[in-house]
Design an enzyme around this catalytic site. Structure first.
Site, PDB file in Angstrom:
ATOM      1  N   HIS A   1      -3.339   7.687   1.845  1.00 31.00           N
ATOM      2  CA  HIS A   1      -3.453   6.233   1.149  1.00 31.00           C
ATOM      3  C   HIS A   1      -4.850   5.806   1.723  1.00 31.00           C
ATOM      4  CE1 HIS A   1      -4.002   2.179   0.515  1.00 31.00           C
ATOM      5  NE2 HIS A   1      -3.564   1.700   1.793  1.00 31.00           N
TER       6      HIS A   1
ATOM      7  N   ASN B   1      -9.839   0.147  -0.770  1.00 29.81           N
ATOM      8  CA  ASN B   1      -8.602   0.263  -0.581  1.00 29.81           C
ATOM      9  C   ASN B   1      -8.035  -0.195  -1.729  1.00 29.81           C
ATOM     10  OD1 ASN B   1      -5.750  -0.006  -0.131  1.00 29.81           O
ATOM     11  ND2 ASN B   1      -6.276  -1.003   1.961  1.00 29.81           N
TER      12      ASN B   1
ATOM     13  N   CYS C   1       0.877  -1.254   0.054  1.00 29.33           N
ATOM     14  CA  CYS C   1       0.030   0.007   0.061  1.00 29.33           C
ATOM     15  C   CYS C   1       0.762   1.244  -0.173  1.00 29.33           C
ATOM     16  CB  CYS C   1      -0.875  -0.060   1.294  1.00 29.33           C
ATOM     17  SG  CYS C   1      -2.067  -1.346   1.031  1.00 29.33           S
TER      18      CYS C   1
END
Ligand code: ACO
Length: 325
Positions: free
Chosen positions: A252, A282, A115
């Site tokens: 993020h 996500n 990520c």
């Protein structure tokens, strides 16, 4: 005195057509829209179509970024693609993107920091541009996490989605002041002691399978806010910038609760926080450039704005970047 800065010329993104809502997920597994929204802020995510690969998403995002920047693909001499869901074990998905864009000069490679991948890729490209090795770079985050999810594991499959985002960066000679455009600072961290808290249980060397994402959600949550805020404080210390100076906080997009808690701890006012987790879920390395593209397209992020990026993910890896748009 002058300095070379990596200046953003443009950005773009791509989302697969198919949308999967929380209600549709609740038809398949034991979950509910209410549970997912309350714990994560996610309402829907996009899912790549059969035969649609990470490289296809990345090429679309890169083309949008090149068009937004008003530059030709042939002027790109570096492609850094952040992904944990490559088309193949090798070659790098970046070379498929390079080929898809009709470029056969310069260098293209993948970067794997889960990520945090986009922040790591941005820092890598920034260092190459500032050292004079390359002149113009595409920095891409692209993922098809739907392909590594265990769709029977309700603790993870509700969290992720597919997508891609890209920016075009150019090395430019600047006076070197904080008011000049470009990347001002980047800070990267990793700590492999946490590698089993968020991982994929397969791989070419270990199982010869692709594997599925496994996560200790509570453990990730416990570490996330502290790690994120630490590395942002590093960015502030390196530049003398304060939370008040930041125009846009583009984190993020893992989880609204993590984002809210981080912004609160850093005293960043909620209207400055760009949120797309509700619509995208996500998307790992793609989430920041996707959110950037949304905020640029709707007119929030403008030339000269101070933009703060951060990410944390598997490894653990985490990082921040501060740039003058
Ligand atoms: N729907 C309904 N119930 C669920 C679901 C679901 N989708 N998933 C788990 N549950 C249940 C569990 O089974 C458990 O039930 P039990 O009490 O009967 O055993 C209960 O909900 C609580 O489970 P927890 O896992 O403890 O739930 P928690 O409140 O921690 O929320 C979550 C889970 C949302 C994953 C949270 O831990 C979290 O946000 N962690 C951060 C993880 C993250 O964002 N990861 C993204 C990748 S890392 C990154 O990008 C930063």
């Amino acid at each position: 005195m002058t300095a070379i800065r990596s200046v953003v010329l443009g950005c773009g993104s791509y989302l697969p057509q198919q949308i999967l809502t929380n209600a549709q997920l609740a038809d398949r597994i034991d979950t509910s829209d209410e549970w997912i929204v309350q714990r994560t802020g996610i309402r829907q995510r996009h899912i790549a179509a059969e035969g649609e690969f990470t490289s296809h998403l990345a090429i679309n995002a890169a083309q949008a970024a090149l068009a937004n920047a008003g530059v030709d693909a042939q002027s790109i001499d570096l492609i850094v693609l952040a992904t944990s869901t490559p088309d193949n074990t090798f070659p790098a998905t970046a070379v498929a993107v390079q080929n898809g864009l009709g470029i056969n000069h310069g260098a293209a490679f993948d970067l794997q920091a889960v990520c945090s991948g986009f922040v790591f890729a941005l820092a890598t490209a920034d260092n190459f541009l500032r050292s004079g090795s390359f002149k113009r770079a595409l920095v891409i985050g692209a993922e098809t996490f739907s392909r590594i999810l265990d769709w029977n594991d309700r603790g993870t499959c509700v969290l992720f989605g597919d997508g891609a985002g890209a920016i075009v960066l150019e090395a430019q000679e600047q006076p070197g002041k904080s008011s000049d455009r470009g990347v001002l600072t980047t800070h990267l961290r990793s700590d492999g002691r946490h590698k089993s808290k968020l991982y994929v249980d397969g791989g070419p060397s270990s199982t010869q399978t692709v594997g599925h994402l496994r996560m200790e959600g509570r453990e990730v949550f416990k570490h996330a806010v502290g790690m994120i805020t630490d590395v942002i404080v590093d960015a502030f210390s390196a530049t003398g910038v304060t939370a008040e100076d930041v125009d846009w906080f583009i984190p993020h997009q893992a989880n609204k609760r993590i984002i809210d808690a981080s912004a609160h701890k850093l005293h960043i006012a909620p209207p400055k926080v760009v949120l797309t987790v509700d619509l995208h879920g996500n998307t790992s390395a793609a989430s920041i450039p996707l959110a950037i593209s949304v905020a640029v397209a709707d007119g929030r992020v403008k030339k000269g704005d101070l933009v703060l990026l951060e990410a944390m993910g598997g490894g653990f890896t985490w990082g921040s970047a501060l740039l003058r748009w």
